[in-house]
Design an enzyme around this catalytic site. Structure first.
Site, PDB file in Angstrom:
ATOM      1  N   GLY A  11     -54.318   8.562  14.496  1.00 23.41           N
ATOM      2  CA  GLY A  11     -55.697   8.963  14.209  1.00 23.41           C
ATOM      3  C   GLY A  11     -55.820  10.172  13.306  1.00 23.41           C
ATOM      4  O   GLY A  11     -56.909  10.731  13.163  1.00 23.41           O
ATOM      5  N   GLU A  25     -52.301   8.251  24.305  1.00 20.72           N
ATOM      6  CA  GLU A  25     -53.582   8.733  24.855  1.00 20.72           C
ATOM      7  C   GLU A  25     -53.616   8.564  26.369  1.00 20.72           C
ATOM      8  O   GLU A  25     -54.214   9.373  27.076  1.00 20.72           O
ATOM      9  CB  GLU A  25     -54.749   7.996  24.161  1.00 20.72           C
ATOM     10  CG  GLU A  25     -54.923   8.505  22.730  1.00 20.72           C
ATOM     11  CD  GLU A  25     -55.502   7.492  21.746  1.00 20.72           C
ATOM     12  OE1 GLU A  25     -56.098   6.485  22.183  1.00 20.72           O
ATOM     13  OE2 GLU A  25     -55.345   7.714  20.522  1.00 20.72           O
ATOM     14  N   HIS A  70     -49.431   4.101  26.030  1.00 17.88           N
ATOM     15  CA  HIS A  70     -50.017   4.680  24.809  1.00 17.88           C
ATOM     16  C   HIS A  70     -50.107   6.191  24.987  1.00 17.88           C
ATOM     17  O   HIS A  70     -50.404   6.675  26.084  1.00 17.88           O
ATOM     18  CB  HIS A  70     -51.401   4.067  24.552  1.00 17.88           C
ATOM     19  CG  HIS A  70     -51.932   4.443  23.210  1.00 17.88           C
ATOM     20  ND1 HIS A  70     -52.481   5.682  22.950  1.00 17.88           N
ATOM     21  CD2 HIS A  70     -51.963   3.762  22.034  1.00 17.88           C
ATOM     22  CE1 HIS A  70     -52.834   5.732  21.672  1.00 17.88           C
ATOM     23  NE2 HIS A  70     -52.526   4.582  21.095  1.00 17.88           N
ATOM     24  N   SER A  88     -51.820   5.746  11.973  1.00 18.15           N
ATOM     25  CA  SER A  88     -52.463   5.783  10.650  1.00 18.15           C
ATOM     26  C   SER A  88     -51.960   4.683   9.711  1.00 18.15           C
ATOM     27  O   SER A  88     -51.795   4.912   8.516  1.00 18.15           O
ATOM     28  CB  SER A  88     -52.321   7.170  10.020  1.00 18.15           C
ATOM     29  OG  SER A  88     -52.971   8.145  10.815  1.00 18.15           O
ATOM     30  N   GLU A 140     -44.946   5.076  18.068  1.00 19.06           N
ATOM     31  CA  GLU A 140     -46.152   5.730  17.561  1.00 19.06           C
ATOM     32  C   GLU A 140     -45.991   7.248  17.671  1.00 19.06           C
ATOM     33  O   GLU A 140     -46.273   7.834  18.728  1.00 19.06           O
ATOM     34  CB  GLU A 140     -47.367   5.314  18.385  1.00 19.06           C
ATOM     35  CG  GLU A 140     -47.662   3.837  18.340  1.00 19.06           C
ATOM     36  CD  GLU A 140     -49.128   3.555  18.637  1.00 19.06           C
ATOM     37  OE1 GLU A 140     -49.791   2.968  17.789  1.00 19.06           O
ATOM     38  OE2 GLU A 140     -49.611   3.959  19.708  1.00 19.06           O
ATOM     39  N   ASN A 145     -55.677  -2.117  18.084  1.00 16.51           N
ATOM     40  CA  ASN A 145     -56.074  -1.405  19.301  1.00 16.51           C
ATOM     41  C   ASN A 145     -57.452  -0.789  19.043  1.00 16.51           C
ATOM     42  O   ASN A 145     -57.556   0.205  18.334  1.00 16.51           O
ATOM     43  CB  ASN A 145     -55.016  -0.323  19.595  1.00 16.51           C
ATOM     44  CG  ASN A 145     -55.411   0.581  20.744  1.00 16.51           C
ATOM     45  OD1 ASN A 145     -56.368   0.299  21.476  1.00 16.51           O
ATOM     46  ND2 ASN A 145     -54.682   1.682  20.903  1.00 16.51           N
ATOM     47  N   TRP A 146     -58.464  -1.404  19.610  1.00 18.12           N
ATOM     48  CA  TRP A 146     -59.835  -0.956  19.329  1.00 18.12           C
ATOM     49  C   TRP A 146     -60.187   0.331  20.078  1.00 18.12           C
ATOM     50  O   TRP A 146     -61.234   0.915  19.847  1.00 18.12           O
ATOM     51  CB  TRP A 146     -60.845  -2.047  19.711  1.00 18.12           C
ATOM     52  CG  TRP A 146     -60.747  -3.293  18.883  1.00 18.12           C
ATOM     53  CD1 TRP A 146     -59.861  -3.548  17.875  1.00 18.12           C
ATOM     54  CD2 TRP A 146     -61.567  -4.465  18.985  1.00 18.12           C
ATOM     55  NE1 TRP A 146     -60.078  -4.796  17.351  1.00 18.12           N
ATOM     56  CE2 TRP A 146     -61.118  -5.387  18.019  1.00 18.12           C
ATOM     57  CE3 TRP A 146     -62.642  -4.837  19.816  1.00 18.12           C
ATOM     58  CZ2 TRP A 146     -61.703  -6.647  17.849  1.00 18.12           C
ATOM     59  CZ3 TRP A 146     -63.213  -6.094  19.651  1.00 18.12           C
ATOM     60  CH2 TRP A 146     -62.757  -6.981  18.674  1.00 18.12           C
ATOM     61  N   LYS A 147     -59.360   0.722  21.015  1.00 21.37           N
ATOM     62  CA  LYS A 147     -59.620   1.914  21.846  1.00 21.37           C
ATOM     63  C   LYS A 147     -61.024   1.806  22.453  1.00 21.37           C
ATOM     64  O   LYS A 147     -61.461   0.717  22.776  1.00 21.37           O
ATOM     65  CB  LYS A 147     -59.415   3.184  21.021  1.00 21.37           C
ATOM     66  CG  LYS A 147     -58.044   3.175  20.325  1.00 21.37           C
ATOM     67  CD  LYS A 147     -57.622   4.499  19.779  1.00 21.37           C
ATOM     68  CE  LYS A 147     -56.257   4.364  19.144  1.00 21.37           C
ATOM     69  NZ  LYS A 147     -55.706   5.604  18.650  1.00 21.37           N
TER      70      LYS A 147
HETATM   71  P1  PGA Z   1     -54.419   4.906  14.415  1.00 28.08           P
HETATM   72  O1  PGA Z   1     -54.061   4.622  15.949  1.00 28.08           O
HETATM   73  O2  PGA Z   1     -54.043   3.681  13.623  1.00 28.08           O
HETATM   74  O3  PGA Z   1     -55.914   5.155  14.408  1.00 28.08           O
HETATM   75  O4  PGA Z   1     -53.630   6.095  13.988  1.00 28.08           O
HETATM   76  C1  PGA Z   1     -52.901   3.923  16.302  1.00 28.08           C
HETATM   77  C2  PGA Z   1     -52.822   3.785  17.808  1.00 28.08           C
HETATM   78  O5  PGA Z   1     -53.185   4.716  18.524  1.00 28.08           O
HETATM   79  O6  PGA Z   1     -52.388   2.729  18.327  1.00 28.08           O
END
Ligand code: PGA
Length: 250
Positions: free
Chosen positions: A173, A97, A95, A212, A167, A10-12
């Site tokens: 993150g 976010e 997600h 992470s 998650e 997931n490149w966000k």
């Molecule tokens: P991360 O993000 O690996 O940077 O913790 C995972 C995600 O949000 O899918």
């Protein structure tokens, strides 16, 4: 039963025409004989570019979001038909976010999951508890509620075509991954929860861990019986890290 492992990046909101190409060149050069299904989810603006770059490579394309509506006056939104035009096969939904910063409720997540399935694409449904919820020992309740919202909308038989990503919000993150055992406990719970409605489907559902994941913790995570791969954020932007995770998936 053996479920195929999935490693999804997931490149966000990261990347550029130049860095995307460099990243994919680096990854593609290293993963030819790997067994895991590799998926990348670039930002919308780069789906067209990345669609071209991964064509014929075995790497699949995901979008990070999609509208639940078919078409029309929804400024700034992207429809599932448009995504299909670009050979997108998977769509992230729910997600944390999106839930936290853009107010996506369980209801919206359920509607989007339904729309994704109806369009013939595969949803990667993200669930997970916040730190406060974990500390209050609400992890399993939160995950069950998030799953139920979708189950109630689409029915258990459609769950056969859903990929779940657990998650924990506190691990995203932060560099603070759940331990393999903590993740396994939730994955096992989610599978059993689905099994209360249909054991056969529960056995088939791929449940990814996210939060992470790095090349140095992926192998242990993947050794757990109910962890079927990873949804990777930060580490999916670094060739050696992403390749290391893919290789550890066997
Ligand atoms: P991360 O993000 O690996 O940077 O913790 C995972 C995600 O949000 O899918």
């Amino acid at each position: 039963m053996t479920r195929k492992k999935i490693v999804a990046g997931n490149w966000k909101m990261n990347g550029s025409l130049e860095t995307n190409e460099r990243l994919l060149d680096g990854v593609l050069a290293e993963i030819e004989s790997e067994n895991a299904l590799v998926i990348v989810a670039p930002p919308f603006t780069y789906l067209s570019q990345v669609s071209g770059l991964v064509k014929g490579t075995g790497v699949s394309l995901a979008a990070q979001n999609a509208s639940q509506y078919l078409s029309g006056a929804y400024t700034g939104e992207t429809s599932l038909t448009m995504l299909k035009d670009l050979s997108v096969e998977y769509v992230l939904v729910g997600h944390s976010e999106r839930r936290t910063y853009y107010g996506e409720t369980d209801h919206v997540v359920a509607e989007k999951t339904k729309a994704i399935l109806e369009s013939g694409l595969t949803p990667i449904l993200c669930i997970g508890e916040s730190l406060e919820e974990r500390q209050a020992e609400q992890t399993l309740v939160v995950c069950a509620n998030q799953i139920n919202a979708v189950l109630n909308e689409i029915g258990v038989s459609s769950f056969a075509k859903v990929v779940v990503a657990y998650e924990p919000v506190w691990a995203i993150g932060t560099g603070l991954s759940a331990t393999a055992q903590q993740a396994q406990d939730v994955h096992e719970f989610v599978r059993k929860h689905i099994a209360t409605q249909n054991a056969e489907i529960a056995e088939k559902v791929q449940i990814l861990y996210g939060g992470s994941v790095k090349a140095n913790n992926s192998e242990e995570l993947f050794s757990m019986p109910d962890i079927d791969g990873a949804l990777v954020g930060g580490a999916s932007l670094i060739v050696e890290e992403f390749v290391g995770i893919i290789k550890s998936a066997g």
